[in-house]
Enzyme design. Sequence first.
Site, PDB file in Angstrom:
ATOM      1  N   CYS A  19      -7.798   3.957   4.627  1.00  0.00           N
ATOM      2  CA  CYS A  19      -8.054   3.845   6.065  1.00  0.00           C
ATOM      3  C   CYS A  19      -6.738   4.096   6.792  1.00  0.00           C
ATOM      4  O   CYS A  19      -5.832   4.728   6.237  1.00  0.00           O
ATOM      5  CB  CYS A  19      -8.678   2.492   6.420  1.00  0.00           C
ATOM      6  SG  CYS A  19      -7.656   1.062   6.024  1.00  0.00           S
TER       7      CYS A  19
ATOM      8  N   ASN B 112      -4.498   0.144   6.205  1.00  0.00           N
ATOM      9  CA  ASN B 112      -4.640  -0.515   4.892  1.00  0.00           C
ATOM     10  C   ASN B 112      -4.580  -2.044   5.004  1.00  0.00           C
ATOM     11  O   ASN B 112      -4.077  -2.734   4.117  1.00  0.00           O
ATOM     12  CB  ASN B 112      -3.585  -0.006   3.889  1.00  0.00           C
ATOM     13  CG  ASN B 112      -3.838  -0.422   2.435  1.00  0.00           C
ATOM     14  OD1 ASN B 112      -2.887  -0.588   1.664  1.00  0.00           O
ATOM     15  ND2 ASN B 112      -5.077  -0.624   2.049  1.00  0.00           N
TER      16      ASN B 112
ATOM     17  N   CYS C 106      -7.491  -3.588   6.989  1.00  0.00           N
ATOM     18  CA  CYS C 106      -8.867  -4.003   7.326  1.00  0.00           C
ATOM     19  C   CYS C 106      -9.904  -3.337   6.425  1.00  0.00           C
ATOM     20  O   CYS C 106     -10.452  -3.967   5.513  1.00  0.00           O
ATOM     21  CB  CYS C 106      -9.186  -3.702   8.790  1.00  0.00           C
ATOM     22  SG  CYS C 106      -8.111  -4.562   9.967  1.00  0.00           S
ATOM     23  N   ARG C 107     -10.196  -2.058   6.685  1.00  0.00           N
ATOM     24  CA  ARG C 107     -11.326  -1.422   6.004  1.00  0.00           C
ATOM     25  C   ARG C 107     -11.074  -1.120   4.534  1.00  0.00           C
ATOM     26  O   ARG C 107     -11.907  -1.478   3.681  1.00  0.00           O
ATOM     27  CB  ARG C 107     -11.705  -0.124   6.749  1.00  0.00           C
ATOM     28  CG  ARG C 107     -12.293  -0.371   8.117  1.00  0.00           C
ATOM     29  CD  ARG C 107     -12.329   0.885   8.948  1.00  0.00           C
ATOM     30  NE  ARG C 107     -10.974   1.345   9.279  1.00  0.00           N
ATOM     31  CZ  ARG C 107     -10.680   2.466   9.903  1.00  0.00           C
ATOM     32  NH1 ARG C 107     -11.659   3.293  10.243  1.00  0.00           N
ATOM     33  NH2 ARG C 107      -9.434   2.774  10.184  1.00  0.00           N
ATOM     34  N   SER C 108      -9.967  -0.456   4.213  1.00  0.00           N
ATOM     35  CA  SER C 108      -9.790  -0.089   2.795  1.00  0.00           C
ATOM     36  C   SER C 108      -9.518  -1.292   1.891  1.00  0.00           C
ATOM     37  O   SER C 108     -10.007  -1.296   0.754  1.00  0.00           O
ATOM     38  CB  SER C 108      -8.737   1.013   2.612  1.00  0.00           C
ATOM     39  OG  SER C 108      -7.471   0.635   3.091  1.00  0.00           O
TER      40      SER C 108
ATOM     41  N   ASP D 137     -13.285   1.583  12.994  1.00  0.00           N
ATOM     42  CA  ASP D 137     -12.054   0.798  12.970  1.00  0.00           C
ATOM     43  C   ASP D 137     -12.285  -0.518  13.738  1.00  0.00           C
ATOM     44  O   ASP D 137     -12.565  -0.491  14.934  1.00  0.00           O
ATOM     45  CB  ASP D 137     -10.954   1.622  13.643  1.00  0.00           C
ATOM     46  CG  ASP D 137      -9.608   0.934  13.643  1.00  0.00           C
ATOM     47  OD1 ASP D 137      -9.552  -0.274  13.349  1.00  0.00           O
ATOM     48  OD2 ASP D 137      -8.610   1.609  13.944  1.00  0.00           O
TER      49      ASP D 137
HETATM   50  P1  4NP Z   1      -7.588  -0.352   9.174  1.00  0.00           P
HETATM   51  O1  4NP Z   1      -7.486  -0.976  10.633  1.00  0.00           O
HETATM   52  O2  4NP Z   1      -7.230   1.109   9.314  1.00  0.00           O
HETATM   53  O3  4NP Z   1      -9.014  -0.546   8.800  1.00  0.00           O
HETATM   54  O4  4NP Z   1      -6.625  -1.123   8.301  1.00  0.00           O
HETATM   55  C1  4NP Z   1      -6.365  -0.858  11.453  1.00  0.00           C
HETATM   56  C2  4NP Z   1      -5.272  -1.673  11.249  1.00  0.00           C
HETATM   57  C3  4NP Z   1      -4.184  -1.594  12.098  1.00  0.00           C
HETATM   58  C4  4NP Z   1      -4.200  -0.703  13.147  1.00  0.00           C
HETATM   59  C5  4NP Z   1      -5.301   0.129  13.340  1.00  0.00           C
HETATM   60  C6  4NP Z   1      -6.375   0.044  12.488  1.00  0.00           C
HETATM   61  N1  4NP Z   1      -3.105  -0.628  14.031  1.00  0.00           N
HETATM   62  O5  4NP Z   1      -3.203   0.091  15.024  1.00  0.00           O
HETATM   63  O6  4NP Z   1      -2.088  -1.300  13.800  1.00  0.00           O
END
Ligand code: 4NP
Length: 147
Positions: free
Chosen positions: A8, A11, A13-15, A116
Site C-alpha cells: 500500500c 505500510n 494500514c492496508r498492507s 485508503d
Molecule cells: P496505508 O495508509 O497506505 O494503507 O498504510 C496510509 C498511511 C499513511 C498515509 C497515507 C495512507 N500518510 O499519508 O501518511
Amino acid sequence: MTSVLFVCLGNICRSPTAEAVFRARAAGTDIHIDSAGTAAWHAGKGPDPRSRAEGESRGYSFAGQTARKVRVQDFYDFDYVLAMDASNLSDLKAICPKDSTTKLSLFLPDGADVPDPYYGGTDGFRDVVDLIEAASDHWLTTLGGMG
Ligand code: 4NP
C-alpha cells in the site's frame, strides 16, 4: 515455495492488515508473506493502532510487523506483488525492473481499490478488513495450489 508481498502507500494500514489476515488464512502452508509501502514516511513504525484494533478484534495478529519501503529486490524475491489500489500499482509499475518475472497486480480480484482509510473514520478501517478477508480466500486458492 510461493511468496507474496502486499503493498500500500504507508505500510501501516492496508498492507499490514492484508499481511495479518493472509498469514492467518495461510497457516499450515509454506507461503512466504510480507508487506511494504511505496512511501517511506512511516518506515520503522508498527501498524496504525486503528488497523490493529480492527484486525485484532477479529483475531488477527500484527506481531512483529514493521513498516518498510518497497525495494527493487522485492520484484525478484516475490512471486506475487499485490497492490491495494491503482495508485500503488502505478507506482510499482514505474519501478519494476524489466527482467522481473513477478506477477504484479491489484489485490482485489474485481480490480477495485482497497480505499485508503488513513484520513477517515473507523468505518473505513472496518471496510478495509472486510475487503481483505474476502479477497484473501481468492489468493489462498490461487497461491495455495502452487506448492
Ligand atoms: P496505508 O495508509 O497506505 O494503507 O498504510 C496510509 C498511511 C499513511 C498515509 C497515507 C495512507 N500518510 O499519508 O501518511
